[in-house]
Design a protein around this motif. Structure first.
Motif, PDB file in Angstrom:
ATOM      1  N   VAL A  33      44.282  43.693  33.555  1.00  0.00           N
ATOM      2  CA  VAL A  33      43.043  43.673  34.333  1.00  0.00           C
ATOM      3  C   VAL A  33      43.177  44.598  35.548  1.00  0.00           C
ATOM      4  O   VAL A  33      44.195  44.583  36.241  1.00  0.00           O
ATOM      5  N   TYR A  34      42.146  45.408  35.796  1.00  0.00           N
ATOM      6  CA  TYR A  34      42.137  46.240  36.998  1.00  0.00           C
ATOM      7  C   TYR A  34      41.889  45.366  38.225  1.00  0.00           C
ATOM      8  O   TYR A  34      41.018  44.500  38.216  1.00  0.00           O
ATOM      9  N   LEU A  35      42.665  45.611  39.274  1.00  0.00           N
ATOM     10  CA  LEU A  35      42.576  44.835  40.503  1.00  0.00           C
ATOM     11  C   LEU A  35      42.041  45.709  41.638  1.00  0.00           C
ATOM     12  O   LEU A  35      42.528  46.823  41.838  1.00  0.00           O
ATOM     13  N   PRO A  36      41.058  45.236  42.376  1.00  0.00           N
ATOM     14  CA  PRO A  36      40.547  46.013  43.518  1.00  0.00           C
ATOM     15  C   PRO A  36      41.670  46.298  44.512  1.00  0.00           C
ATOM     16  O   PRO A  36      42.387  45.381  44.925  1.00  0.00           O
ATOM     17  N   VAL A  37      41.838  47.541  44.890  1.00  0.00           N
ATOM     18  CA  VAL A  37      42.984  47.892  45.730  1.00  0.00           C
ATOM     19  C   VAL A  37      42.809  47.480  47.186  1.00  0.00           C
ATOM     20  O   VAL A  37      43.784  47.381  47.926  1.00  0.00           O
ATOM     21  N   HIS A  38      41.563  47.224  47.609  1.00  0.00           N
ATOM     22  CA  HIS A  38      41.333  46.966  49.028  1.00  0.00           C
ATOM     23  C   HIS A  38      41.340  45.491  49.391  1.00  0.00           C
ATOM     24  O   HIS A  38      41.353  45.148  50.573  1.00  0.00           O
ATOM     25  N   CYS A  39      41.350  44.594  48.405  1.00  0.00           N
ATOM     26  CA  CYS A  39      41.305  43.169  48.736  1.00  0.00           C
ATOM     27  C   CYS A  39      42.237  42.337  47.871  1.00  0.00           C
ATOM     28  O   CYS A  39      42.054  41.125  47.748  1.00  0.00           O
ATOM     29  N   THR A  40      43.232  42.982  47.262  1.00  0.00           N
ATOM     30  CA  THR A  40      44.281  42.253  46.549  1.00  0.00           C
ATOM     31  C   THR A  40      45.627  42.710  47.089  1.00  0.00           C
ATOM     32  O   THR A  40      45.825  43.888  47.384  1.00  0.00           O
ATOM     33  N   ALA A  41      46.541  41.775  47.203  1.00  0.00           N
ATOM     34  CA  ALA A  41      47.875  42.120  47.692  1.00  0.00           C
ATOM     35  C   ALA A  41      48.546  43.104  46.743  1.00  0.00           C
ATOM     36  O   ALA A  41      49.235  44.036  47.175  1.00  0.00           O
ATOM     37  N   ALA A  42      48.344  42.909  45.441  1.00  0.00           N
ATOM     38  CA  ALA A  42      48.946  43.804  44.445  1.00  0.00           C
ATOM     39  C   ALA A  42      48.503  45.243  44.654  1.00  0.00           C
ATOM     40  O   ALA A  42      49.317  46.177  44.580  1.00  0.00           O
ATOM     41  N   GLY A  43      47.205  45.433  44.915  1.00  0.00           N
ATOM     42  CA  GLY A  43      46.688  46.774  45.130  1.00  0.00           C
ATOM     43  C   GLY A  43      47.129  47.381  46.448  1.00  0.00           C
ATOM     44  O   GLY A  43      47.569  48.532  46.513  1.00  0.00           O
ATOM     45  N   LEU A  44      47.039  46.591  47.509  1.00  0.00           N
ATOM     46  CA  LEU A  44      47.405  47.086  48.839  1.00  0.00           C
ATOM     47  C   LEU A  44      48.879  47.487  48.921  1.00  0.00           C
ATOM     48  O   LEU A  44      49.227  48.478  49.564  1.00  0.00           O
TER      49      LEU A  44
END
Length: 247
Positions: free
Chosen positions: A127-138
């Protein structure tokens, strides 16, 4: 959407369907494609033996012919070894953990090991994760080129999920700077109510991130600063191990 993107989307829909398969109508609705286009794609996939069709139920499922391909992908990506590392980490911190990878258009979850605790969160792979509001993305985009990080943030902000909040560019830059100072990312119910997450980057020798490891839990279990620090230290150790097995 290009034809190959449509085909891949259809394959994913079939792969995540029930074991008995999925109908043309269901695929059409989930893919947002006309029935005629969906039918053509499904028939093409049956013809090349990527899917099989049950002539009685008229439902489609993955073909056994792709099993060797799946095994080969798993072997070349070292998924077995990566799962061992994540399982060891899960046992140490007693929370669900997952590995995410930087892709062309965002950050995608790759592998998940779930906690045995009664109350825990699940993280679906692929699943694609939003980079600006997930710890994984950030945790990843804080350690890539700033221009690319902001491009991925713009893509994330276009997601249709109503629970994904928008993020002004300046606020996004400040947040990435904090991740770099702290060495980890922390999200407090921004992506999912009741969910808190800690994530650390998996870095290349040049200091750029290409993946991240995330631990997720109900909010109250990640409310202690010292406890979070200890979890992060275990995660950083795991990230070093992961970096040796990922391409």
């Amino acid at each position: 959407m290009k034809y190959l993107q449509k085909v891949l989307n259809v394959i994913c829909i079939v792969a995540y369907s029930d074991i008995e398969g999925v109908s043309v109508i269901e695929v059409s609705e989930k893919a947002g494609l006309p029935m005629s286009s969906t039918h053509r794609i499904l028939n093409d996939l049956v013809e090349c033996e990527a899917l099989v069709k049950n002539m009685e139920s008229r439902k489609y499922r993955l073909s056994p012919r792709i099993v060797p391909l799946v095994h080969e992908i798993s072997r070349k990506m070292n998924l077995d070894w990566l799962k061992v590392i994540l399982t060891e980490l899960k046992d140490e911190i007693n929370e669900t953990v997952f590995l995410s990878e930087l892709m062309e258009n965002g950050v995608s979850s790759l592998l998940t090991v779930e906690s045995n605790r009664v109350f825990s969160f699940r993280a679906r792979s692929g699943v694609y994760l939003p980079v600006h509001c997930t710890a994984a993305g950030l945790a990843i985009v804080a350690y890539i080129e700033p221009s690319r990080a902001e491009k991925l943030m713009c893509i994330s902000s276009s997601y249709s999920d109503s629970q994904v909040s928008q993020c002004p560019v300046e606020e996004f830059r400040d947040r990435l700077a904090k991740v770099r100072r702290d060495g980890f990312a922390f999200c407090n119910e921004e992506y999912e109510p009741g969910l808190r997450a800690l994530a650390v980057p998996v870095l290349r020798p040049n200091g750029f991130a290409f993946a991240s490891i995330t631990a997720i839990a109900p909010g109250e279990r990640f409310s202690d600063v010292e406890g979070n620090r200890q979890v992060v230290e275990r995660m950083k150790e795991a990230a070093v191990k992961v970096g040796k097995f990922m391409y």
